[in-house]
Write a protein that holds these residues in place. Structure first.
Motif, PDB file in Angstrom:
ATOM      1  N   LEU A 264       0.812  -1.215   0.000  1.00 63.01           N
ATOM      2  CA  LEU A 264       0.000   0.000   0.000  1.00 63.01           C
ATOM      3  C   LEU A 264       0.849   1.269   0.000  1.00 63.01           C
ATOM      4  N   LEU A 265       2.154   1.118  -0.123  1.00 61.10           N
ATOM      5  CA  LEU A 265       3.070   2.247  -0.264  1.00 61.10           C
ATOM      6  C   LEU A 265       3.325   2.447  -1.752  1.00 61.10           C
ATOM      7  N   THR A 266       2.790   3.508  -2.314  1.00 62.13           N
ATOM      8  CA  THR A 266       2.948   3.769  -3.738  1.00 62.13           C
ATOM      9  C   THR A 266       4.413   4.070  -4.044  1.00 62.13           C
ATOM     10  N   THR A 267       4.952   3.408  -5.068  1.00 62.17           N
ATOM     11  CA  THR A 267       6.358   3.601  -5.423  1.00 62.17           C
ATOM     12  C   THR A 267       6.512   3.769  -6.928  1.00 62.17           C
ATOM     13  N   ALA A 268       7.515   4.543  -7.305  1.00 60.97           N
ATOM     14  CA  ALA A 268       7.872   4.681  -8.713  1.00 60.97           C
ATOM     15  C   ALA A 268       8.443   3.361  -9.201  1.00 60.97           C
ATOM     16  N   VAL A 269       8.255   3.079 -10.479  1.00 59.19           N
ATOM     17  CA  VAL A 269       8.796   1.861 -11.080  1.00 59.19           C
ATOM     18  C   VAL A 269      10.033   2.263 -11.885  1.00 59.19           C
ATOM     19  N   ASN A 270      11.137   1.563 -11.623  1.00 55.47           N
ATOM     20  CA  ASN A 270      12.418   1.853 -12.252  1.00 55.47           C
ATOM     21  C   ASN A 270      13.009   0.578 -12.829  1.00 55.47           C
ATOM     22  N   VAL A 271      13.797   0.719 -13.876  1.00 55.93           N
ATOM     23  CA  VAL A 271      14.647  -0.371 -14.330  1.00 55.93           C
ATOM     24  C   VAL A 271      16.071   0.063 -14.020  1.00 55.93           C
ATOM     25  N   VAL A 272      16.767  -0.773 -13.250  1.00 50.37           N
ATOM     26  CA  VAL A 272      18.134  -0.498 -12.832  1.00 50.37           C
ATOM     27  C   VAL A 272      19.046  -1.395 -13.659  1.00 50.37           C
ATOM     28  N   THR A 273      20.071  -0.796 -14.279  1.00 50.21           N
ATOM     29  CA  THR A 273      20.928  -1.532 -15.206  1.00 50.21           C
ATOM     30  C   THR A 273      22.399  -1.350 -14.864  1.00 50.21           C
ATOM     31  N   THR A 274      23.211  -2.263 -15.368  1.00 50.74           N
ATOM     32  CA  THR A 274      24.663  -2.176 -15.221  1.00 50.74           C
ATOM     33  C   THR A 274      25.315  -2.780 -16.454  1.00 50.74           C
ATOM     34  N   GLU A 275      26.547  -2.358 -16.713  1.00 54.15           N
ATOM     35  CA  GLU A 275      27.352  -2.980 -17.763  1.00 54.15           C
ATOM     36  C   GLU A 275      28.811  -2.783 -17.392  1.00 54.15           C
ATOM     37  N   GLY A 276      29.603  -3.806 -17.639  1.00 54.52           N
ATOM     38  CA  GLY A 276      31.025  -3.735 -17.326  1.00 54.52           C
ATOM     39  C   GLY A 276      31.666  -5.091 -17.522  1.00 54.52           C
ATOM     40  N   PRO A 277      32.761  -5.348 -16.797  1.00 51.96           N
ATOM     41  CA  PRO A 277      33.473  -6.620 -16.950  1.00 51.96           C
ATOM     42  C   PRO A 277      32.583  -7.841 -16.716  1.00 51.96           C
ATOM     43  N   SER A 278      31.535  -7.671 -15.900  1.00 50.62           N
ATOM     44  CA  SER A 278      30.646  -8.777 -15.569  1.00 50.62           C
ATOM     45  C   SER A 278      29.445  -8.876 -16.512  1.00 50.62           C
ATOM     46  N   GLY A 279      29.420  -8.038 -17.551  1.00 48.07           N
ATOM     47  CA  GLY A 279      28.333  -8.102 -18.523  1.00 48.07           C
ATOM     48  C   GLY A 279      27.274  -7.045 -18.310  1.00 48.07           C
ATOM     49  N   MET A 280      26.216  -7.144 -19.129  1.00 44.77           N
ATOM     50  CA  MET A 280      25.102  -6.204 -19.099  1.00 44.77           C
ATOM     51  C   MET A 280      23.907  -6.894 -18.440  1.00 44.77           C
ATOM     52  N   HIS A 281      23.371  -6.247 -17.407  1.00 41.13           N
ATOM     53  CA  HIS A 281      22.283  -6.838 -16.636  1.00 41.13           C
ATOM     54  C   HIS A 281      21.330  -5.742 -16.176  1.00 41.13           C
TER      55      HIS A 281
END
Length: 171
Positions: A13-30
Motif C-alpha cells: 500500500l506504499l505507492t512507489t515509482a517503477v524503475n529499471v536499474v541496469t549495469t554494464e562492465g566486466p561482468s556483462g550487461m544486466h
C-alpha cells in the motif's frame, strides 16, 4: 514480532515509482525492475538502491560497480515486466532503446529521467544489499515529445498493480 507476509501486505500500500536499474562492465550487461529506489542527499547527489541477494544479477552489479536508474513512464509497463521476468539479460534489453551516459551503464532513451551512478558503498541488511550510489550524470526525458503523445505520466506500483500518475496536458 511482525510476520514477513504482514509486512509485505502493508508495503503493497506504499505507492512507489517503477524503475529499471541496469549495469554494464566486466561482468556483462544486466538489469532488474526495482521500486526500492530513493534520494539520500543532493550534496553530493546520492541515490539508494535496494537489491535482493537472490537476484541472478546481484553479483554482476557488485562486480561492475556502476548502475543507472531509469525512471519509467506510463508507456513502459512492458519493459518493467520484461526486467522482472525470467528472461535472459540479452532478451530483456531487446525491449526499449538503450544508450549510455558517463559510466557506460545502459540508459533507456525515453525514460522520464535517467540517473547514471557509481556504487560507492554497499550495506547488507537481511535479504538485500543497499547500494549507496553517487550520481555522476542525469538526463531528463524529452518532455515536449511526451506531451504531444500524452504519455508524460509516471508508472507507479500500488496494491500489487501498475497505475499512472501525472498530469496530461489538454490543448
Amino acid at each position: 514480532m511482525i510476520e514477513a507476509t504482514d509486512f509485505r501486505d502493508a508495503m503493497s500500500l506504499l505507492t512507489t515509482a517503477v524503475n529499471v536499474v541496469t549495469t554494464e562492465g566486466p561482468s556483462g550487461m544486466h538489469g532488474f525492475t526495482a521500486s526500492a529506489v530513493c534520494s539520500v542527499t543532493d550534496t553530493p547527489p546520492t541515490l539508494l538502491v535496494c537489491m535482493n541477494h537472490s537476484s541472478r544479477s546481484h553479483a554482476h552489479f557488485i562486480d561492475n560497480k556502476i548502475l543507472s536508474v531509469n525512471v519509467l513512464g506510463a508507456q513502459h509497463e512492458q519493459i518493467s515486466n520484461a526486467f522482472a521476468s525470467k528472461l535472459s539479460s540479452e532478451e530483456r534489453f531487446e525491449y526499449g532503446s538503450w544508450t549510455q551516459l558517463q559510466t557506460g551503464a545502459p540508459v533507456l532513451e525515453d525514460a522520464l529521467v535517467n540517473f547514471d551512478c557509481e556504487i560507492e558503498q554497499i550495506q547488507e541488511v537481511g535479504t538485500h544489499s543497499i547500494f549507496m550510489c553517487r550520481v555522476v550524470a542525469v538526463r531528463h526525458g524529452d518532455q515536449k515529445s511526451e506531451q504531444q503523445d500524452g504519455t508524460n505520466e509516471s508508472l507507479v506500483y500500488f496494491n500489487r498493480s501498475y497505475h499512472q500518475v501525472g498530469q496530461v496536458e489538454i490543448a
